[in-house]
Design an enzyme around this catalytic site. Structure first.
Site, short mmCIF file in Angstrom:
data_model
loop_
_atom_site.label_atom_id
_atom_site.label_comp_id
_atom_site.label_asym_id
_atom_site.label_seq_id
_atom_site.Cartn_x
_atom_site.Cartn_y
_atom_site.Cartn_z
N HIS A 204 15.70 -26.93 -75.56
CA HIS A 204 17.09 -27.07 -76.01
C HIS A 204 18.01 -27.76 -75.02
O HIS A 204 19.17 -28.01 -75.33
CB HIS A 204 17.69 -25.69 -76.34
CG HIS A 204 18.02 -24.88 -75.12
ND1 HIS A 204 17.08 -24.15 -74.45
CD2 HIS A 204 19.17 -24.73 -74.43
CE1 HIS A 204 17.63 -23.55 -73.43
NE2 HIS A 204 18.90 -23.90 -73.37
C1 UD1 Z 1 24.29 -23.44 -74.09
C2 UD1 Z 1 24.48 -23.56 -72.59
C3 UD1 Z 1 23.11 -23.63 -71.91
C4 UD1 Z 1 22.22 -22.48 -72.34
C5 UD1 Z 1 22.16 -22.39 -73.85
C6 UD1 Z 1 21.41 -21.15 -74.26
C7 UD1 Z 1 26.48 -24.81 -71.85
C8 UD1 Z 1 26.98 -26.09 -71.29
N1 UD1 Z 1 25.20 -24.80 -72.26
O1 UD1 Z 1 23.64 -24.63 -74.52
O2 UD1 Z 1 23.28 -23.60 -70.51
O3 UD1 Z 1 20.94 -22.70 -71.81
O4 UD1 Z 1 23.49 -22.31 -74.38
O5 UD1 Z 1 20.89 -21.26 -75.54
O6 UD1 Z 1 27.22 -23.86 -71.94
N2 UD1 Z 1 24.78 -24.32 -82.44
C9 UD1 Z 1 24.65 -23.77 -83.69
N3 UD1 Z 1 24.78 -22.42 -83.79
C10 UD1 Z 1 25.03 -21.60 -82.74
C11 UD1 Z 1 25.16 -22.19 -81.48
C12 UD1 Z 1 25.03 -23.56 -81.34
O7 UD1 Z 1 24.43 -24.47 -84.69
O8 UD1 Z 1 25.13 -20.38 -82.92
C13 UD1 Z 1 24.59 -25.79 -82.32
C14 UD1 Z 1 25.88 -26.58 -82.48
O9 UD1 Z 1 25.57 -27.77 -83.13
C15 UD1 Z 1 26.27 -26.88 -81.04
C16 UD1 Z 1 24.93 -27.01 -80.35
O10 UD1 Z 1 24.08 -26.07 -81.00
O11 UD1 Z 1 27.05 -28.03 -80.93
C17 UD1 Z 1 24.97 -26.72 -78.88
O12 UD1 Z 1 25.56 -25.45 -78.61
P1 UD1 Z 1 26.29 -25.19 -77.19
O13 UD1 Z 1 26.63 -23.76 -77.08
O14 UD1 Z 1 27.38 -26.17 -76.98
O15 UD1 Z 1 25.17 -25.58 -76.15
P2 UD1 Z 1 23.68 -25.07 -76.02
O16 UD1 Z 1 22.80 -26.25 -76.13
O17 UD1 Z 1 23.44 -23.94 -76.95
N1 UDP Z 2 14.84 -16.31 -76.72
C1 UDP Z 2 14.85 -15.57 -77.89
N2 UDP Z 2 14.52 -16.19 -79.06
C2 UDP Z 2 14.16 -17.50 -79.12
C3 UDP Z 2 14.15 -18.25 -77.91
C4 UDP Z 2 14.52 -17.63 -76.74
O1 UDP Z 2 15.13 -14.36 -77.87
O2 UDP Z 2 13.86 -18.00 -80.22
C5 UDP Z 2 15.22 -15.64 -75.47
C6 UDP Z 2 14.29 -15.88 -74.29
O3 UDP Z 2 13.19 -15.02 -74.31
C7 UDP Z 2 15.23 -15.63 -73.13
C8 UDP Z 2 16.54 -16.20 -73.64
O4 UDP Z 2 16.45 -16.21 -75.05
O5 UDP Z 2 15.40 -14.25 -72.91
C9 UDP Z 2 16.74 -17.58 -73.10
O6 UDP Z 2 17.74 -18.22 -73.75
P1 UDP Z 2 17.84 -19.81 -73.85
O7 UDP Z 2 16.49 -20.40 -73.75
O8 UDP Z 2 18.63 -20.09 -75.06
O9 UDP Z 2 18.75 -20.20 -72.62
P2 UDP Z 2 18.49 -20.44 -71.06
O10 UDP Z 2 17.77 -19.26 -70.51
O11 UDP Z 2 17.75 -21.73 -70.90
O12 UDP Z 2 19.87 -20.59 -70.52
#
Ligand code: UD1
Ligand code: UDP
Length: 356
Positions: A204
């Site tokens: 992601h």
């Molecule tokens: C964010 C964090 C990242 C973390 C990740 C965990 C920042 C800059 N990034 O990235 O460090 O690893 O969360 O998962 O804060 N979206 C949905 N539904 C949701 C959430 C997101 O559809 O519930 C989609 C939207 O299109 C959104 C995109 O995902 O624009 C990205 O979401 P965003 O929270 O901005 O960044 P992440 O890639 O999730």
């Molecule tokens: N995770 C989860 N379901 C999923 C993918 C990840 O519960 O489908 C959990 C994973 O085991 C870990 C956390 O989400 O505990 C990590 O989140 P993510 O990968 O979104 O973010 P990051 O750790 O890279 O910031």
């Protein structure tokens, strides 16, 4: 009781909060603020339900958008609540936009700030998480570091006061749920797979989804991986796959694509995987803790210990490197378990009791 505000917004932060909240509540009045950065049921509420996290006190419902929109809107709303609630301390987790927004709001209102997962760096300020890490670590009063590497990084920045090596709170929550994780047959029944006979894939990071060529390198490498691959897909990645018309890369008999999974199912799938393919910081360290090897799809350098000990190979978004790492998967015969002993949350609470 002193008042502590915990601020969360994204999936991994709910998991970290689940551990800390349990330890915090007997000693402090905790107020939980959810910024609303993640909002789909599978990305947010599912963790509150499954991990029995107390209800949030405020949901800012900020939602998705560019960094400036997210951080700016959160900052305005958090400041209002901080002024009203007058907490003794604000605790933030990791490195998301929710983290840096809350850090700025706390310090501007002269409130003590604790950073869980302090001291990590990726050494590239244009990675979205890196500026959040830097802002938060410049402003914190309590640095809750997960590893000695993090302590050394802070030292190199001249930060030595209020720095504690407490281990990783994500290990706490794995251990609290250990029996459930081991005895959970749900993912195997649902997906018709056998233990140690599949690979778990998560992807992601912005660098791997916003850059078409990087996502193509990763997805095209999957055809060379002769294993069943379970791919719980992050909404960001699903959008990118649709935008770039990359569905054909994952529309394969050996690839099981699912919605994002719940916490226990994910841990079970990590525990019994042959190996993981991931760019998730959380999954990187969880796989290490479960003693499962991994191929990192990112060039992030936060969890260097897991690479140095041979548990993770850093391939980055390169088809050639991913395939080479696949042919080189081995299970190291040594693990230092350097991510802590499952008592990180207790240590944080003890530090807060002694210092607030
Ligand atoms: C964010 C964090 C990242 C973390 C990740 C965990 C920042 C800059 N990034 O990235 O460090 O690893 O969360 O998962 O804060 N979206 C949905 N539904 C949701 C959430 C997101 O559809 O519930 C989609 C939207 O299109 C959104 C995109 O995902 O624009 C990205 O979401 P965003 O929270 O901005 O960044 P992440 O890639 O999730
Ligand atoms: N995770 C989860 N379901 C999923 C993918 C990840 O519960 O489908 C959990 C994973 O085991 C870990 C956390 O989400 O505990 C990590 O989140 P993510 O990968 O979104 O973010 P990051 O750790 O890279 O910031």
């Amino acid at each position: 009781m002193k008042k502590v505000i915990t601020v969360v917004g994204a999936r991994p932060q709910f998991i970290k909060l689940a551990a800390l909240s349990k330890a915090l509540r007997p000693h402090f009045k905790e107020i939980i603020i959810h910024t609303g950065q993640h909002y789909d049921y599978e990305m947010s509420k599912s963790f509150f339900d499954e991990l029995e996290i107390p209800d949030v006190d405020y949901n800012l419902e900020v939602g998705s958008g560019p960094a400036g929109y997210q951080i700016g809107t959160m900052l305005i709303k958090l400041e209002e609540i901080f002024i009203k609630e007058k907490p003794d301390c604000v605790i933030v987790f990791g490195d998301t936009n929710s983290t840096s927004a809350a850090a700025i709001a706390a310090v501007k209102n002269k409130i003590k700030l604790g950073h869980v997962e302090a001291g990590l760096r990726e050494f590239n300020k244009y990675i979205p998480e890196e500026s959040n890490k830097l802002i938060t670590d410049i402003l914190s009063d309590f640095y809750f570091c997960p590893t000695p590497t993090a302590i050394d990084i802070l030292k190199s920045m001249g930060i030595t006061e209020g720095v504690y090596n407490i281990g990783d709170v994500m290990i706490d929550i794995i251990l609290l749920n250990w029996e459930k994780i081991l005895n959970n047959n749900n993912p195997f029944i649902t997906n018709g797979i056998k233990k140690k006979d599949y690979v778990l894939l998560t992807c992601h990071r912005a660098n791997n989804t916003d850059l078409k060529e990087n996502l193509e390198q990763i997805l095209s490498s999957l055809s060379e991986i002769k294993e069943t691959i379970i791919f719980p897909i992050h909404p960001r990645t699903l959008k990118a796959i649709e935008t770039y018309n990359f569905k054909h890369y994952i529309d394969k008999p050996n690839i099981i694509v699912t919605k994002p999974l719940g916490y226990i199912d994910t841990q079970t799938l990590i525990h019994y995987a042959k190996f993981v393919l991931t760019d998730s910081g959380g999954v990187t360290k969880e796989a290490y803790f479960h003693e499962v090897p991994g191929i990192l799809l990112d060039l992030q350098t936060e969890w260097v210990e897991t690479i140095n000990e041979g548990w993770n190979q850093q391939a980055g978004p390169s088809k050639e490197n991913i395939i080479a790492a696949y042919h080189n998967i081995t299970i190291p015969n040594y693990i230092s378990k350097c991510l802590g002993d499952g008592k990180a949350s207790e240590k944080i609470v003890e530090i807060l009791i002694n210092n607030l």
